[in-house]
Motif scaffolding. Structure first.
Motif, short mmCIF file in Angstrom:
data_model
loop_
_atom_site.label_atom_id
_atom_site.label_comp_id
_atom_site.label_asym_id
_atom_site.label_seq_id
_atom_site.Cartn_x
_atom_site.Cartn_y
_atom_site.Cartn_z
N ALA A 42 0.83 -1.21 0.00
CA ALA A 42 0.00 0.00 0.00
C ALA A 42 0.86 1.26 0.00
O ALA A 42 0.61 2.21 -0.76
CB ALA A 42 -0.93 -0.01 1.21
N VAL A 43 1.89 1.29 0.84
CA VAL A 43 2.77 2.46 0.90
C VAL A 43 3.53 2.61 -0.42
O VAL A 43 3.68 3.72 -0.94
CB VAL A 43 3.75 2.33 2.08
N CYS A 44 4.00 1.49 -0.97
CA CYS A 44 4.74 1.55 -2.24
C CYS A 44 3.86 2.05 -3.38
O CYS A 44 4.32 2.82 -4.24
CB CYS A 44 5.31 0.17 -2.59
N ALA A 45 2.60 1.61 -3.39
CA ALA A 45 1.69 2.06 -4.45
C ALA A 45 1.48 3.58 -4.36
O ALA A 45 1.49 4.28 -5.38
CB ALA A 45 0.35 1.33 -4.32
N PHE A 46 1.30 4.09 -3.14
CA PHE A 46 1.16 5.53 -2.97
C PHE A 46 2.44 6.26 -3.38
O PHE A 46 2.39 7.32 -4.01
CB PHE A 46 0.81 5.83 -1.51
N TRP A 47 3.56 5.70 -3.03
CA TRP A 47 4.86 6.28 -3.36
C TRP A 47 5.05 6.37 -4.87
O TRP A 47 5.43 7.41 -5.42
CB TRP A 47 5.93 5.41 -2.71
N ILE A 48 4.74 5.28 -5.55
CA ILE A 48 4.91 5.25 -7.01
C ILE A 48 3.94 6.20 -7.70
O ILE A 48 4.28 6.92 -8.65
CB ILE A 48 4.73 3.82 -7.54
N ALA A 49 2.69 6.23 -7.20
CA ALA A 49 1.65 7.05 -7.84
C ALA A 49 1.92 8.54 -7.67
O ALA A 49 1.61 9.34 -8.56
CB ALA A 49 0.29 6.68 -7.28
N THR A 50 2.48 8.93 -6.54
CA THR A 50 2.66 10.37 -6.25
C THR A 50 4.08 10.87 -6.48
O THR A 50 4.30 12.09 -6.52
CB THR A 50 2.27 10.66 -4.79
N GLY A 51 5.03 9.95 -6.59
CA GLY A 51 6.42 10.38 -6.71
C GLY A 51 6.96 11.03 -5.45
O GLY A 51 7.87 11.85 -5.50
N TRP A 52 6.41 10.66 -4.31
CA TRP A 52 6.76 11.23 -3.02
C TRP A 52 8.25 10.97 -2.72
O TRP A 52 8.72 9.84 -2.75
CB TRP A 52 5.87 10.59 -1.97
N ASN A 53 8.98 12.03 -2.39
CA ASN A 53 10.42 11.89 -2.16
C ASN A 53 10.75 11.01 -0.97
O ASN A 53 11.75 10.29 -0.98
CB ASN A 53 11.07 13.27 -1.96
N ALA A 54 9.93 11.08 0.08
CA ALA A 54 10.19 10.31 1.30
C ALA A 54 9.45 8.98 1.31
O ALA A 54 9.34 8.33 2.36
CB ALA A 54 9.81 11.13 2.54
N GLY A 55 8.96 8.55 0.14
CA GLY A 55 8.20 7.30 0.09
C GLY A 55 9.02 6.09 0.51
O GLY A 55 8.49 5.15 1.11
N GLY A 56 10.31 6.10 0.19
CA GLY A 56 11.16 4.97 0.59
C GLY A 56 11.23 4.81 2.10
O GLY A 56 11.20 3.69 2.63
N THR A 57 11.32 5.95 2.80
CA THR A 57 11.34 5.89 4.27
C THR A 57 10.04 5.33 4.82
O THR A 57 10.04 4.51 5.75
CB THR A 57 11.59 7.30 4.85
#
Length: 697
Positions: free
Chosen positions: A381-396
Motif C-alpha cells: 500500500a505504501v509503495c503504491a502511494f509512493w509510485i503514484a505520487t512520486g513522493w520523495n520520502a516514500g522509501g522511508t
C-alpha cells in the motif's frame, strides 16, 4: 503509558545499564565517523536496538541480528538490480519477502526467530532507499552491514567487559523460586478442603512462569556464567517441573473425590501423604528417603490391590499418582543439583529433554499467516502511494511499514503498541527540531556532542530496563538518533528532517491499519484457538493418530495453558475456560494410556476400549464447532462398564493397567454419581450427570 512512566522507579542497576548502553553507542558513533561510514547513526541506533541488561541475551541478540542483516543484505543485492525497472513488481517481491520471513519467524517461538525477522525488514531498509539509484545497492548493503555490525560489536564488548550482569544467576534465582512454588502447590494439593480457585491460580501462574525458562535458557550459550552450555539441561528441568502440575492436580482431585464419596482415608495413607509433603519441602534431597516412600506407597497399594469398590479404585489411582509425584520431583531435584554442580545425570536428562523441543510447543500457523499478509499489504500500500505520487520520502515510509509490521508481531494485538510508537515518534520529532535548531549549531567537536546527548539518552535509556516502558525508551532514543542523521559535519535541513519524521509516521500508520484489519485477533478468540488446539490433540490421541509420546503431549498442553493465562487479563469472561482446560492434560494422558492398554489386553476388552476412544474422539471433534457440547451419556456408561469388567473379570496385572486410566477418565466425565462396580439387579451404576468434558480430572 504516562502512568507507567511516572510510577517507574529505576534501581542503581538500571542506571548502570543505561550509562553502559550510552557509552557503547558513543563508541560506535565515534568509530563510524572516524572511518567515514555512510550513515554513522545506524551504528549508534543498533546499540540501543540490541541492548539488554543481561549479557547472555545481549550477545545472542547480537549474533542473530548479524546473521539476519547479512541474509537480508544478500537478498537485497540480488533483487534490486534485477527488478528496478519494474517498480510494482519490485515492491510486490520485497513485500512478499518481508511477509514470508515474518511468517516463519512467528512459527519459531525461540530467540532464533530474530534472524528471519531481521532478514525480512533488512531487505526493506537496504532496498527501498536504493530504488532510485540501483547501482548503489551493493555499497549500501555493505555500509548497512558494516554499521550494524559495528554497533553490535560495541554493545557486546561494553556489555561483557564493564560490570556484566549474567543471565545464569537470574535463572538460578527463578528456579529456586519455582521450586518453592511447586513445594507450596504440593501442600495445597494434599488438602481436600483447599479452595479450588486458589489452586487453579497457583497452577496457572507456575505454568506461565515455566514458559519463560525455555527461551531464557537458549541465551546461556552466549555468556560465561556458571550455567553456560547447560541449555539442554535447563530445558529438561523445565519439562520435568511442568509435568508435576497435572500430577498435583490429579492428587488433589482423588482426595476430593474420596471425601465427596464419604470414604475414610486410612491412617496409613494419611501418614504417607504427610511424609511426602515433608520430603518435598525439605531443603536437601535424600534419594534413600524417596526409595523408602516409593516402597511404602507400593506396600499400601498391595493391600488394596483387589479392591472392587469406587473408594478402593480411587486410592489405587492415587497411589499411582503418588509414585509419579515422587519420581518427577526426584528428577527435578536431581537435575537441578546436577546443573549447579556442572554435570546433570545423563539418564534423567535423556528422559526429559525429548519433551523440550519444538514439538512440545504450540504453533499458531494461522496467526503467522495473518502477520505475513498484514506486512505484505502494508508495504504494498505504501509503495503504491509512493509510485503514484512520486513522493520523495516514500522509501522511508515503506521501510517503516516493514519494520512496524514486524517488530510488534509477537503481540496478539500489536495495534496499541504501534500507536504508542507513533506517539513517541511524534514526541521524538519535537526533540529532533530542538536539537537541530538549539543545540547542534553550537557544538564543536565530538566531546561536546557526547555531552549534549548524554542527559537525553541516559535518562530515556533507563526506561528500557522495564518491560512496560521499554517501547517508550527505545522509540524516543532511536527515533531521535535516526531522524537527526548525525554525521561528521552538521547540516540543518528542517524540511528534510520533518519529511523523514512524517514518512516514518505514515509507515507505522500503514502497518497499524493493515494489522488492525488483517492480523488482530481478540483475546477471547486467541484463547479459544488454544483451547481448540488442545481438543484436536486430544481427539488425535483418542484415534491413535498423535505422532508423539506422552511427555511431548503433556508438555504441549501445558504450554498452551501458560499462553492462555496472560490473555485472561484482556478477556476476563474466559476465566472459567482456564479452569476447564487445566484437567485436559489428565484427559489426554488417560486416553494415551487407554490406547496403549489395547496392545496388552485381550481382544474383547481391546475392542470395547477402541469403541470408547472413537466416541470420545468424536466428542472433542464436535466441540470444535460446539464448545459447550456435553459428552454422550453412553460414554459415561461405557467407562463404568469397562471398570466393572476390569474389577470382576481381568487378571491382576491387566486389571490395574486398565483401572488406572479409567478412574482418571471417569472423573473427567462427571463430578456427580459413583459407578456401581459390583453386579446387582438394580443396574450397572448409580445415576451420574455428564458435565462438560474437561471440567475435572
Amino acid at each position: 503509558m504516562l502512568q507507567n512512566i511516572l510510577s517507574f522507579r529505576p534501581k542503581p542497576v538500571d542506571w548502570i545499564f543505561s550509562i553502559k548502553t550510552f557509552a557503547a553507542a558513543v563508541l560506535a558513533l565515534y568509530i563510524a565517523m572516524a572511518f567515514d561510514l555512510d550513515r554513522p547513526v545506524w551504528s549508534m541506533a543498533t546499540v540501543y536496538i540490541v541492548a539488554h541488561p543481561l549479557s547472555g541475551v545481549l550477545a545472542s541478540k547480537a549474533v542473530y541480528r548479524v546473521l539476519g542483516t547479512l541474509l537480508g543484505a544478500v537478498v537485497a543485492v540480488i533483487l534490486i538490480p534485477n527488478l528496478v525497472n519494474a517498480p510494482m513488481v519490485l515492491s510486490a517481491v520485497l513485500a512478499l519477502w518481508v511477509g514470508v520471513c515474518l511468517f516463519f519467524a512467528r512459527l519459531d517461538r525461540t530467540p532464533r526467530s530474530y534472524v528471519l525477522m531481521l532478514a525480512g525488514y533488512t531487505v526493506a531498509l537496504i532496498g527501498f532507499p536504493s530504488v532510485t539509484d540501483p547501482i548503489s545497492v551493493f555499497p549500501t548493503a555493505i555500509a548497512r552491514f558494516q554499521e550494524i555490525t559495528l554497533g553490535i560489536l560495541c554493545a557486546t564488548l561494553v556489555g561483557h567487559i564493564i560490570l556484566p550482569r549474567h543471565l545464569g544467576p537470574v535463572i538460578a534465582a527463578q528456579i529456586d523460586g519455582w521450586m518453592g512454588d511447586v513445594a507450596k502447590l504440593v501442600i495445597e494439593s494434599f488438602d481436600a478442603d483447599m479452595d479450588p480457585d486458589q489452586l487453579d491460580r497457583d497452577r496457572a501462574r507456575i505454568a506461565s512462569d515455566l514458559g519463560e525458562l525455555r527461551g531464557m535458557a537458549l541465551h546461556l550459550g552466549y555468556e560465561k556464567s556458571r550455567f553456560a552450555g547447560q541449555t539442554r539441561e535447563l530445558q529438561a528441568l523445565q519439562s520435568a517441573m511442568a509435568s508435576l502440575l497435572p500430577v498435583c492436580f490429579a492428587v488433589h482431585d482423588r482426595l476430593t473425590a474420596l471425601k465427596a464419596a464419604d470414604v475414610k482415608v486410612p491412617e496409613e495413607l494419611r501418614r504417607l501423604c504427610d511424609d511426602i509433603i515433608k520430603h518435598i519441602n525439605q531443603e536437601s534431597h535424600d534419594p534413600a528417603l524417596v526409595a523408602d516412600l516409593h516402597h511404602r506407597v507400593t506396600a499400601f497399594r498391595d493391600q488394596i490391590r483387589q479392591a472392587d469398590d469406587w473408594g478402593g479404585l480411587l486410592m489405587i489411582n492415587l497411589c499411582d499418582r503418588l509414585h509419579r509425584l515422587l519420581d518427577f520431583h526426584h528428577d527435578c531435584r536431581v537435575l537441578w543439583d546436577g546443573i549447579r554442580a556442572g554435570k546433570a545425570p545423563s539418564d534423567v536428562l535423556g528422559r526429559w529433554y525429548g519433551a523440550a523441543g519444538a514439538e512440545g510447543m504450540d504453533r499458531d500457523a494461522n496467526g503467522a499467516v495473518r502477520s505475513g499478509i498484514a506486512a505484505m499489504v502494508a508495504v504494498i500500500a505504501v509503495c503504491a502511494f509512493w509510485i503514484a505520487t512520486g513522493w520523495n520520502a516514500g522509501g522511508t515510509a515503506a521501510m517503516m511499514a516493514a519494520v512496524g509490521s514486524s517488530i510488534m508481531s509477537f503481540l496478539d494485538n500489536p495495534v496499541p503498541a504501534l500507536k504508542g510508537f507513533m506517539r513517541y515518534t511524534t514526541i521524538a520529532v519535537g526533540g529532533v527540531v530542538f536539537y537541530n535548531l538549539m543545540i547542534l549549531p553550537g557544538i564543536d567537536g565530538f566531546p561536546l556532542l557526547v555531552l549534549s546527548f548524554a542527559p537525553y539518552c541516559i535518562v530515556l535509556g533507563v526506561f528500557m530496563t522495564s518491560q512496560v516502558t521499554y517501547g517508550f525508551g527505545l522509540a524516543m532514543v532511536v527515533n531521535l538518533v535516526m531522524i537527526l542523521n548525525l554525521d561528521t559535519t552538521f547540516s540543518s535541513d528542517i524540511e528534510s528532517i520533518l519529511g523523514g519524521g512524517v514518512a516514518s509516521l505514515i509507515g507505522f500508520a500503514a502497518a497499524a491499519v493493515a494489522t488492525a484489519l488483517i492480523r488482530v485477533v481478540p483475546a477471547d478468540q486467541s484463547i479459544m484457538r488454544l483451547v481448540r488446539a488442545n481438543w484436536r490433540d486430544i481427539a488425535a490421541v483418542a484415534r491413535g493418530s498423535f505422532a508423539h509420546g506422552r511427555l511431548i503431549l503433556v508438555r504441549r498442553l501445558l504450554d498452551r495453558q501458560g499462553l492462555i493465562l496472560p490473555r485472561l487479563a484482556m478477556a476476563p469472561q474466559r476465566r472459567d475456560t482456564l479452569v476447564r482446560v487445566m484437567p485436559e492434560v489428565s484427559i489426554a494422558s488417560a486416553l494415551y494410556d487407554l490406547r496403549m492398554t489395547t496392545l496388552f489386553t485381550n481382544k474383547r476388552v481391546s475392542d470395547r476400549i477402541k469403541v470408547l476412544l472413537r466416541s470420545i474422539a468424536r466428542h472433542f471433534e464436535a466441540r470444535l464447532t460446539d464448545p459447550d457440547r456435553l459428552p454422550d451419556p453412553w460414554i459415561v456408561e461405557e467407562v463404568d462398564n469397562l471398570l466393572r469388567m476390569a474389577v470382576s473379570d481381568l487378571a491382576a496385572a491387566e486389571r490395574e493397567r486398565l483401572v488406572l486410566p479409567l478412574v482418571a477418565l471417569r472423573r473427567t466425565l462427571s463430578k456427580t454419581g459413583v459407578p456401581r462396580l459390583r453386579k446387582h439387579s438394580g443396574g450397572g451404576m448409580l445415576p451420574a450427570q455428564p458435565t462438560i468434558m474437561g471440567e475435572t480430572a
